[in-house]
Design a protein around this motif. Structure first.
Motif, mmCIF file in Angstrom:
data_model
loop_
_atom_site.group_PDB
_atom_site.id
_atom_site.type_symbol
_atom_site.label_atom_id
_atom_site.label_comp_id
_atom_site.label_asym_id
_atom_site.label_seq_id
_atom_site.Cartn_x
_atom_site.Cartn_y
_atom_site.Cartn_z
ATOM 1 N N LEU A 306 0.831 -1.203 0.000
ATOM 2 C CA LEU A 306 0.000 0.000 0.000
ATOM 3 C C LEU A 306 0.862 1.248 0.000
ATOM 4 N N PHE A 307 2.041 1.174 0.627
ATOM 5 C CA PHE A 307 2.900 2.335 0.818
ATOM 6 C C PHE A 307 3.982 2.485 -0.249
ATOM 7 N N MET A 308 4.016 1.593 -1.192
ATOM 8 C CA MET A 308 5.041 1.634 -2.226
ATOM 9 C C MET A 308 4.360 1.412 -3.571
ATOM 10 N N VAL A 309 4.154 2.512 -4.324
ATOM 11 C CA VAL A 309 3.399 2.431 -5.571
ATOM 12 C C VAL A 309 4.246 1.811 -6.676
ATOM 13 N N LYS A 310 5.434 2.357 -6.892
ATOM 14 C CA LYS A 310 6.348 1.838 -7.914
ATOM 15 C C LYS A 310 7.698 1.578 -7.257
ATOM 16 N N PRO A 311 7.923 0.350 -6.796
ATOM 17 C CA PRO A 311 9.156 0.042 -6.052
ATOM 18 C C PRO A 311 10.433 0.431 -6.781
ATOM 19 N N LYS A 312 10.469 0.272 -8.106
ATOM 20 C CA LYS A 312 11.690 0.591 -8.845
ATOM 21 C C LYS A 312 11.970 2.084 -8.895
ATOM 22 N N SER A 313 10.966 2.895 -8.567
ATOM 23 C CA SER A 313 11.151 4.348 -8.549
ATOM 24 C C SER A 313 11.452 4.876 -7.152
ATOM 25 N N GLN A 314 11.546 3.976 -6.182
ATOM 26 C CA GLN A 314 11.836 4.400 -4.823
ATOM 27 C C GLN A 314 13.233 4.994 -4.751
ATOM 28 N N ARG A 315 13.369 6.114 -4.066
ATOM 29 C CA ARG A 315 14.651 6.819 -3.993
ATOM 30 C C ARG A 315 15.108 7.017 -2.555
ATOM 31 N N GLY A 316 15.000 5.965 -1.767
ATOM 32 C CA GLY A 316 15.513 6.013 -0.409
ATOM 33 C C GLY A 316 14.493 6.507 0.604
ATOM 34 N N ILE A 317 14.910 6.477 1.869
ATOM 35 C CA ILE A 317 14.114 7.000 2.980
ATOM 36 C C ILE A 317 14.787 8.274 3.461
ATOM 37 N N HIS A 318 14.023 9.328 3.584
ATOM 38 C CA HIS A 318 14.568 10.624 4.000
ATOM 39 C C HIS A 318 13.807 11.120 5.220
ATOM 40 N N CYS A 319 14.542 11.363 6.295
ATOM 41 C CA CYS A 319 13.936 11.779 7.557
ATOM 42 C C CYS A 319 14.289 13.223 7.878
ATOM 43 N N ARG A 320 13.331 13.928 8.447
ATOM 44 C CA ARG A 320 13.529 15.301 8.902
ATOM 45 C C ARG A 320 13.043 15.378 10.341
ATOM 46 N N PHE A 321 13.937 15.737 11.243
ATOM 47 C CA PHE A 321 13.582 15.866 12.652
ATOM 48 C C PHE A 321 13.409 17.352 12.946
#
Length: 441
Positions: A306-321
């Protein structure tokens, strides 16, 4: 004497027969009444369902929906066969901490909504309901992160990931490219509980120096370096200067500043902490690479869900605190986004792409292109009269919440305390390209 006995027997028989008949009628009536009552109770138990609805900006108001008519009992969200892998992904954990759902819910605050949203299995054509931006900002001024209004202008639907019907409905909303919030995701709730412990975070992030944005006030606007030798001018003719500085800082150093600066004035310095995990698919990823984020947030692994529409287009996890009061200026992004709040609270003001023409966006060639030039903390309607036509909704994301933000939807973000947010992107849609193109993008 001999003749009187038959009369006596006849009388006794008639009396006995009458009593027996009355008892039989009573028993039949009792059984029917009890049967009716048990059926009514079982239906009430079957149809009554407790939902936790996010109130105002993403807070929540608990309410129990009453029993629905029998004819609605069979209502079920239809699931296409090819969607089964999305709704029941193999890579998410099947075992979690006991009572994780209840423990995370105990961390959430209530934010009553101005209006209750309508959340059928498929989104209505006018979803989400929008409100005048000036009403939203007047009700809860952005520079007042410690203030809590009586109601918030939240019209988003919330879905419970533990319920198959809710997961299917959330998928319908995702396919329709509209925002919504998902709660009660065991993998996310587990992480939210871990991340609430400062010592766990210090061990996770270690002594590495991470990128941190530093601002002279609480406003943060993204910018990119202009072309070499280019002299950028603002609309008023003044020379452009970068709005923030990029420095390096360890996590525990940033956390100490975030905690000690609670209640700081908007005009004082603020810091925005960054940490990223690189995707195996490549793409920009600032160092140091914290690959452990993929284990911490398994819903963001590049695998279909549900949380990943196009896995091959995923560009990492980016966090902002964010520390209390940090504001990320209003802008849109060119890809779809899933955003997980893993500690604290963060307020989002969302606007449909059709608002583009009233946002007073900085042009594409500007270092901060895609961002609204309007100061939402104090809108100058003399310079930007069109801004009053903007319509929006808001949501307060809390630990364990995951927000879907479609491509090119505008968002303005306010940290309501120390908070940790992580997001990932997986491709884009062209549903709103015409609106954005009409604004020069």
């Amino acid at each position: 004497m001999h003749k009187s006995r038959p009369k006596s027997r006849s009388k006794n028989r008639r009396g006995t027969s009458l009593v027996e008949n009355l008892m039989i009628i009573f028993l039949i009536t009792f059984v029917l009444v009890m049967g009716y009552m048990m059926t009514a109770l079982s239906k009430g138990d079957e149809y009554a369902k407790e939902y936790v609805q996010g109130g105002g900006g993403a807070g929540q108001t608990k309410k129990v929906l009453k029993a629905k008519p029998a004819k609605q009992k069979a209502q079920k969200v239809e699931v296409e066969s090819e969607d089964e892998v999305i709704l029941n992904p193999q890579h998410l954990a099947s075992t979690h901490k006991p009572h994780v759902k209840e423990d995370v819910m105990s961390l959430k605050n209530e934010y009553p909504r101005k209006d209750a949203p309508h959340c059928p299995p498929h989104p209505p054509s006018d979803y989400p309901h929008e409100y005048p931006i000036l009403d939203i900002l007047a009700n809860w001024p952005p520079d007042m992160p410690d203030f809590r209004p009586e109601v918030v202008y939240n019209s988003l639907c919330y879905f419970d990931y533990s319920l198959e019907g809710d997961r299917a409905a959330a998928l319908n909303y995702r396919k329709a490219e509209v925002p919504f919030v998902v709660r009660n995701i065991p993998d996310v709730d587990d992480t939210a509980l871990r991340w609430s412990d400062p010592m766990y975070m210090k061990n996770l992030l270690g002594n590495s120096n991470y990128k941190v944005e530093e601002s002279v006030n609480n406003h943060f606007m993204y910018w990119r370096n202009p072309a070499k030798g280019a002299k950028v001018k603002e609309r008023d003719g003044k020379t452009w200067t970068q709005p923030t500085e990029m420095i390096k800082m360890q996590f525990d150093e940033w956390l100490e500043k975030a905690e000690s600066y609670k209640g700081a004035k908007a005009e004082s310095k603020h810091w925005y902490f960054r940490v990223s995990g690189c995707s195996p698919n490549g793409g920009g990823c600032p160092s140091p690479n914290t690959q452990e984020l993929f284990d911490e947030i398994p819903i963001f692994k590049p695998q279909e869900s549900l949380f990943m529409v196009k896995p091959k287009s995923q560009r990492g996890i980016h966090c902002r605190f964010g520390m209390t009061g940090v504001i990320a200026e209003n802008h849109f992004d060119g890809s779809r986004n899933f955003i997980a709040l893993l500690m604290g609270e963060r307020r989002y003001i969302l606007s449909k792409p059709k608002n583009c023409k009233n946002m007073a966006l900085l042009p594409k060639e500007h270092p901060s292109g895609r961002h609204s030039e309007v100061d939402w903390s104090d809108p100058d309607l003399g310079t930007f009269p069109q801004f009053k036509k903007v319509t929006s909704t808001e949501v307060v994301m809390q630990a364990g919440d995951v927000l879907y933000l479609p491509t090119q939807w505008f968002h303005y973000i306010i940290s309501l305390g120390t908070n940790y947010q992580c997001n990932t992107r997986s491709g884009k849609s062209d549903d709103f390209q015409r609106d954005i193109r009409d604004c020069g993008f």
